[in-house]
Design a protein around this motif. Sequence first.
Motif: not given
Length: 297
Positions: A38, A54-55, A58
């Motif tokens: 990430t 970003k999480l 991912s």
Amino acid sequence: MPFRRIGLLAIALAVTSTTAFQGTSPLFVFSTSRLAETGLEGSQLGLASNVQTKLSNSLEICPSDSYVIVSQPGVSASDFTAKTSAPNLRRWVHGAEEKVKSAWTVPEVYGQLDADKLARSLANKCGVQVVDVDASAGFVPVDKSGKRVLKVEFPELPLNSERASKLVSHDSFLNAVLQPLSGHTVTVIYTTTPPASEHDPFTQHAAQIYEMDDPYPSSVHMDFKRDVSARADNSTLNSNLPLFEKYQFLSPAIFMGLMVTFILAMIMYVGLTALGSLEVSYFAFSKEMGPAGQKKQ
């Protein structure tokens, strides 16, 4: 020896930076699956919106069978510094468990992650069911089928001496939630929110400084301070009191002004009286025209 000193310096800097930011809280992520990178690995500080984006990116590929999203309000990074604060979480994040394939931490997250939005995103993309788990009720779901999202809601930690014991209790409850999922791949997202301002160590320190007694006597004379307590209650203005009892017509400032005016008037009177008492004949300013005057010329 130089490498050891560098390691100690890095630890000291990490501890210092942990307590350097106010209004932040940590984020813990670990999984028994290989998570996509990430860019947050090794980050010390991050914005909640950036971290959540970003999480979510991912987890788009749905790397695990089950997902556990934990919400723990009212904590900071300093609450997890002690080894006994959350032993199970420490074991998972530090890679002590062989089943854990991916684990990373962001100690300082500014803002609040939206756990509900993250759970709905996983439910839509991965086709799993969202199950709410109320930790305050102490009920642990025992469903070994997997393929679901568990939302664990912990109550906010108290601000008294039971704070550390409550955090250990929540850690044990999370461990009990993960036990039935041991046969499946699972990803745990441990979100937190900052503590209240009363528990902020910087706020507490400032309050102690201002609340302590002044070790040096103050040079300000409080006896000259104007007393406004008598004017705090305006009910007397609306009462049927006499005029001179309701209002103050002669204040100390007006009285002192009148006294100074009287003294100056007396000085002016004496001066004018002295000038008026001068007696000079009219011939004192006339030119002498007689024989005596001619002789002087």
